[in-house]
Scaffold this active site. Structure first.
Site, mmCIF file in Angstrom:
data_model
loop_
_atom_site.group_PDB
_atom_site.id
_atom_site.type_symbol
_atom_site.label_atom_id
_atom_site.label_comp_id
_atom_site.label_asym_id
_atom_site.label_seq_id
_atom_site.Cartn_x
_atom_site.Cartn_y
_atom_site.Cartn_z
ATOM 1 N N HIS A 112 0.856 -1.196 0.000
ATOM 2 C CA HIS A 112 0.000 0.000 0.000
ATOM 3 C C HIS A 112 0.887 1.240 0.000
ATOM 4 C CE1 HIS A 112 -3.229 -2.776 1.781
ATOM 5 N NE2 HIS A 112 -3.503 -2.563 0.514
ATOM 6 N N GLU B 295 1.961 3.596 3.044
ATOM 7 C CA GLU B 295 2.553 2.999 4.246
ATOM 8 C C GLU B 295 4.080 3.073 4.167
ATOM 9 O OE1 GLU B 295 0.642 -0.867 4.347
ATOM 10 O OE2 GLU B 295 -1.355 0.036 4.406
ATOM 11 N N ARG C 216 -3.228 4.849 -1.952
ATOM 12 C CA ARG C 216 -3.072 3.494 -1.407
ATOM 13 C C ARG C 216 -2.866 2.434 -2.501
ATOM 14 N NH1 ARG C 216 -5.489 -0.018 2.726
ATOM 15 N NH2 ARG C 216 -6.565 -1.776 1.774
ATOM 16 N N HIS D 290 3.313 -4.256 6.380
ATOM 17 C CA HIS D 290 2.347 -3.162 6.188
ATOM 18 C C HIS D 290 2.416 -2.216 7.388
ATOM 19 C CE1 HIS D 290 -0.253 -4.894 2.855
ATOM 20 N NE2 HIS D 290 0.506 -5.940 3.173
ATOM 21 N N GLU E 263 1.875 -5.475 10.757
ATOM 22 C CA GLU E 263 1.378 -4.095 10.669
ATOM 23 C C GLU E 263 2.242 -3.316 11.652
ATOM 24 O OE1 GLU E 263 -0.975 -2.752 8.779
ATOM 25 O OE2 GLU E 263 -2.134 -4.463 8.029
#
Length: 417
Positions: free
Chosen positions: A176, A179, A234, A304, A378
């Site tokens: 993405h 990020e 994104r 991510h 994440e």
């Protein structure tokens, strides 16, 4: 643009191309108590442009959930009024997005060249892949696994001492575009590998016995676009037939329960699953590479942000994977390792039950291809900065994440199958 930056140094930060466009934008966090309050968020999203940060799509919003979203400056008053009127508990995470965007660039490293403690443009990352390979010929090699929609080469680095019948771990960053901390970690990992080989026992053992395939940025076109046009972009940058809207969410584009849940069939949505599985040149290139190397790739790690989570399959179904017990214990131990450095707390578990269901993800796809050790990180933070993590946090974020990645890699090496 960059020549201009060299001349002006630090003063040029606020001249970053798209920051002014975000002046007055706010990021809200709401805690929804019941279905009625969920409906309020749904109606809000239907009548104005709402950029959902967490979860990443309006249909995933449910009661008792913490929801982070961005609204444009001219809608802030209306949104606050609606939330107050309906007694929705909320707080403002980011008061002015432009200020937060400018504040990302707080690194003390003043170099205009590539830096591991700064966010680097794609041009700098691409040049770095060439340099790091040339400087470490016995540890690093570079190949091109495909090209992006806009024709950029997708560079893949292979790390490890040459040997026979070596198994491998595949790691990618930059799915993405917004990020930014994600590609920063892939670069940091490569740096640590080449700098600590022969000094750090664990890294030396890993590189002697395993290969690491590192894809520094998957969604290169999107990443470039976040530097030149829209920091909050994104998706990929491919055209969609029959729509003016651009791009597909690459992490909804894999053949794993494709588009069945937590993804959208509308090209204008941020979680658009694409016209078919692997419709994107980038996801197809990654999937093709992994399919070609299935006999050797034993783990898949995808990086991510944000939320501080360590997830494993499944996300496209609430069903637990066959290896649930083992994956859960690895994730638990890796999260413990990560926390030893700065006490950063990570939540871990299967994607669907830990955060929300989402079909078409690369981790689920890899797992279903037979790659048992499949994990999604994440990274920092939990929403204070969200996607706009300041550069001063790159080093600590990467240092702690490295501990978890080394733990997983070491486990994989000890449990080859």
């Amino acid at each position: 643009m960059w020549a201009f930056l060299v001349l002006l140094g630090a003063a040029a930060v606020s001249a970053y191309p798209n920051n002014l466009a975000f002046d007055g934008h706010m990021v809200f966090r709401v805690i929804l108590q019941n279905e009625g309050q969920v409906e309020i968020i749904n109606s809000l999203a239907s009548k104005m442009q709402v950029d959902f940060w967490q979860p990443d799509y309006v249909t995933l919003v449910k009661p008792k959930m913490q929801v982070d979203f961005r609204v444009e400056a001219d809608k802030v008053f209306e949104v606050e009024h609606l939330l107050k009127e309906n007694k929705v508990e909320y707080r403002v995470l980011i008061n002015n997005l432009k200020t937060a965007l400018d504040a990302q660039f707080d690194s003390k490293a003043r170099s205009t060249s590539h830096s591991y403690e700064k966010y680097n443009t794609w041009e700098k990352i691409a040049a770095w892949t060439e340099d790091i390979t040339a400087q470490n010929p016995d540890l690093v090699s570079r190949s091109v696994i495909g090209e992006t929609y806009e024709g950029r080469p997708m560079y893949l680095l292979k790390l490890g001492k040459s040997g026979t019948n070596k198994k491998a771990i595949f790691m990618d960053c930059g799915f993405h575009a917004r990020e930014w901390i994600s590609p920063a970690f892939c670069q940091w990992f490569v740096k640590e590998a080449v700098e600590t080989y022969g000094k750090d026992n664990v890294m030396t053992r890993l590189l002697n016995n395993l290969d690491f395939y590192v894809l520094p940025v998957l969604n290169i076109d999107g990443y470039v676009y976040t530097w030149t046009n829209d920091r909050m972009w994104r998706k990929t940058r491919s055209k969609n037939s029959g729509s003016f809207c651009i791009g597909t969410d690459p992490n909804r584009n894999f053949d794993a329960g494709w588009c069945s849940i937590g993804a959208s069939r509308r090209p204008c949505d941020s979680t658009y699953c694409g016209s078919a599985p692997e419709s994107e040149k980038e996801t197809k290139a990654l999937a093709d590479f992994i399919r070609e190397h299935l006999s050797t790739i034993k783990a898949y790690l995808t990086i991510h942000s944000y939320s501080q989570l360590l997830l494993f399959p499944y996300s496209y179904t609430y069903k637990y994977p066959e290896s649930y017990e083992e994956l859960n214990s690895i994730a638990s131990a890796a999260a413990k390792q990560l926390a030893t450095l700065y006490n950063t707390e990570y939540t871990y578990g299967p994607g669907a039950t830990t955060i929300y269901p989402a079909a078409g993800g690369s981790d689920d796809w890899a797992y279903d291809q037979g790659i048992k050790y499949s994990f999604t990180f994440e990274l920092r933070d939990t929403g204070y900065y969200g996607f706009l993590l300041p550069e001063s946090q790159i080093k600590p974020t990467c240092e702690e994440t490295l501990l978890a990645v080394k733990y997983i890699a070491n486990y994989v090496l000890d449990h080859l199958y």
